[in-house]
Design a protein around this motif. Sequence first.
Motif, PDB file in Angstrom:
ATOM      1  N   THR A   1      -6.955  -4.091   0.170  1.00  0.00           N
ATOM      2  CA  THR A   1      -6.854  -4.341   1.621  1.00  0.00           C
ATOM      3  C   THR A   1      -6.940  -3.083   2.485  1.00  0.00           C
ATOM      4  O   THR A   1      -6.822  -3.171   3.710  1.00  0.00           O
ATOM      5  CB  THR A   1      -5.553  -5.090   1.949  1.00  0.00           C
ATOM      6  N   THR A   2      -7.118  -1.906   1.869  1.00  0.00           N
ATOM      7  CA  THR A   2      -7.290  -0.686   2.672  1.00  0.00           C
ATOM      8  C   THR A   2      -8.490   0.107   2.157  1.00  0.00           C
ATOM      9  O   THR A   2      -9.115  -0.247   1.160  1.00  0.00           O
ATOM     10  CB  THR A   2      -6.045   0.244   2.622  1.00  0.00           C
ATOM     11  N   ASP A   3      -8.760   1.242   2.814  1.00  0.00           N
ATOM     12  CA  ASP A   3      -9.847   2.125   2.378  1.00  0.00           C
ATOM     13  C   ASP A   3      -9.369   3.152   1.358  1.00  0.00           C
ATOM     14  O   ASP A   3     -10.085   4.105   1.038  1.00  0.00           O
ATOM     15  CB  ASP A   3     -10.502   2.816   3.583  1.00  0.00           C
ATOM     16  N   GLY A   4      -8.143   2.955   0.850  1.00  0.00           N
ATOM     17  CA  GLY A   4      -7.602   3.883  -0.143  1.00  0.00           C
ATOM     18  C   GLY A   4      -7.441   3.238  -1.503  1.00  0.00           C
ATOM     19  O   GLY A   4      -7.795   2.071  -1.701  1.00  0.00           O
ATOM     20  N   LYS A   5      -6.868   4.010  -2.423  1.00  0.00           N
ATOM     21  CA  LYS A   5      -6.605   3.494  -3.768  1.00  0.00           C
ATOM     22  C   LYS A   5      -5.249   3.989  -4.240  1.00  0.00           C
ATOM     23  O   LYS A   5      -4.758   5.020  -3.785  1.00  0.00           O
ATOM     24  CB  LYS A   5      -7.685   3.971  -4.752  1.00  0.00           C
ATOM     25  N   GLY A   6      -4.645   3.214  -5.166  1.00  0.00           N
ATOM     26  CA  GLY A   6      -3.380   3.645  -5.751  1.00  0.00           C
ATOM     27  C   GLY A   6      -2.243   2.689  -5.460  1.00  0.00           C
ATOM     28  O   GLY A   6      -2.396   1.719  -4.713  1.00  0.00           O
ATOM     29  N   ARG A   7      -1.105   2.990  -6.076  1.00  0.00           N
ATOM     30  CA  ARG A   7       0.086   2.138  -5.926  1.00  0.00           C
ATOM     31  C   ARG A   7       0.926   2.586  -4.730  1.00  0.00           C
ATOM     32  O   ARG A   7       1.103   3.792  -4.505  1.00  0.00           O
ATOM     33  CB  ARG A   7       0.942   2.191  -7.198  1.00  0.00           C
ATOM     34  N   ILE A   8       1.458   1.622  -4.015  1.00  0.00           N
ATOM     35  CA  ILE A   8       2.309   1.920  -2.858  1.00  0.00           C
ATOM     36  C   ILE A   8       3.468   2.824  -3.260  1.00  0.00           C
ATOM     37  O   ILE A   8       3.804   3.785  -2.565  1.00  0.00           O
ATOM     38  CB  ILE A   8       2.834   0.609  -2.226  1.00  0.00           C
ATOM     39  N   CYS A   9       4.078   2.537  -4.416  1.00  0.00           N
ATOM     40  CA  CYS A   9       5.276   3.274  -4.843  1.00  0.00           C
ATOM     41  C   CYS A   9       4.974   4.717  -5.234  1.00  0.00           C
ATOM     42  O   CYS A   9       5.897   5.515  -5.445  1.00  0.00           O
ATOM     43  CB  CYS A   9       5.970   2.552  -5.994  1.00  0.00           C
ATOM     44  N   ASP A  10       3.681   5.087  -5.310  1.00  0.00           N
ATOM     45  CA  ASP A  10       3.317   6.462  -5.650  1.00  0.00           C
ATOM     46  C   ASP A  10       3.028   7.324  -4.421  1.00  0.00           C
ATOM     47  O   ASP A  10       2.723   8.516  -4.545  1.00  0.00           O
ATOM     48  CB  ASP A  10       2.080   6.473  -6.572  1.00  0.00           C
ATOM     49  N   TYR A  11       3.110   6.729  -3.242  1.00  0.00           N
ATOM     50  CA  TYR A  11       2.853   7.458  -1.994  1.00  0.00           C
ATOM     51  C   TYR A  11       4.111   7.543  -1.137  1.00  0.00           C
ATOM     52  O   TYR A  11       4.854   6.559  -1.029  1.00  0.00           O
ATOM     53  CB  TYR A  11       1.790   6.737  -1.158  1.00  0.00           C
ATOM     54  N   ASP A  12       4.327   8.692  -0.496  1.00  0.00           N
ATOM     55  CA  ASP A  12       5.272   8.756   0.622  1.00  0.00           C
ATOM     56  C   ASP A  12       4.606   8.064   1.811  1.00  0.00           C
ATOM     57  O   ASP A  12       3.369   7.999   1.885  1.00  0.00           O
ATOM     58  CB  ASP A  12       5.592  10.213   0.999  1.00  0.00           C
TER      59      ASP A  12
END
Length: 229
Positions: free
Chosen positions: A57-68
Amino acid sequence: MSTLIFGHRGIPAKFPENSMQGFRYAIEHNVEGLEFDVHLTRDRLPVIMHDETIDRTTDGKGRICDYDYDQLKTFKLSNGESIPTLYEFLELVRNVDVILNLEFKTDKIHDEGIEKIVLKQVSQAYLRHPVIYSSFNLASLKICQELDDSQNYCFLTGHTVHDPLQFMKQEHLNGLHLHHAQAEQGLIERIWTVNSEKQMIKLFSQDVDGIFTDDFEKAMATRDQLLVG
């Protein structure tokens, strides 16, 4: 009592799911209920998104819990918005006549402490109605009950629940959120995700307590036609 209609993640039929644009439109068009999903960022901020990752649903990649959150907000939804925080959403619905259904997305990744953080934040918000809390993860609802047993907790499942009234009593639940109505006398059930007019008509005629739909305007129009008829 007529069936309550919840905008499922806002109104995905018109705007990106779980976007402030969709939530704002829903409120402006008198939605009765709003369903949304909550995860924690790495720095423990509740944000609203359905998936565990931002890939779909975004232009990024990865898990929410891995980002501040400061990193997460640089990624955009398809309408250019950032991923909403729970706080932003609660400010939007401040004193609005809408019933909220907050889903803890803890069945795949269980962010430790999410229940305490979310319950505290919601308790400090200015809301007109008590929030309905739901999850596919019964353990998450158990943690919530230990923190505050006065809230409305509902179990989400895609399976048929054997002896649902006994199950609710045993697990101290207020209702079940089901993929298919079980239509048992005395059962509080809300059905997901109802997008076909045929299914809407059937569920309205069964007087289920609520439905979740990607197009609440279509559902409200369908219910209105039934009431007139």
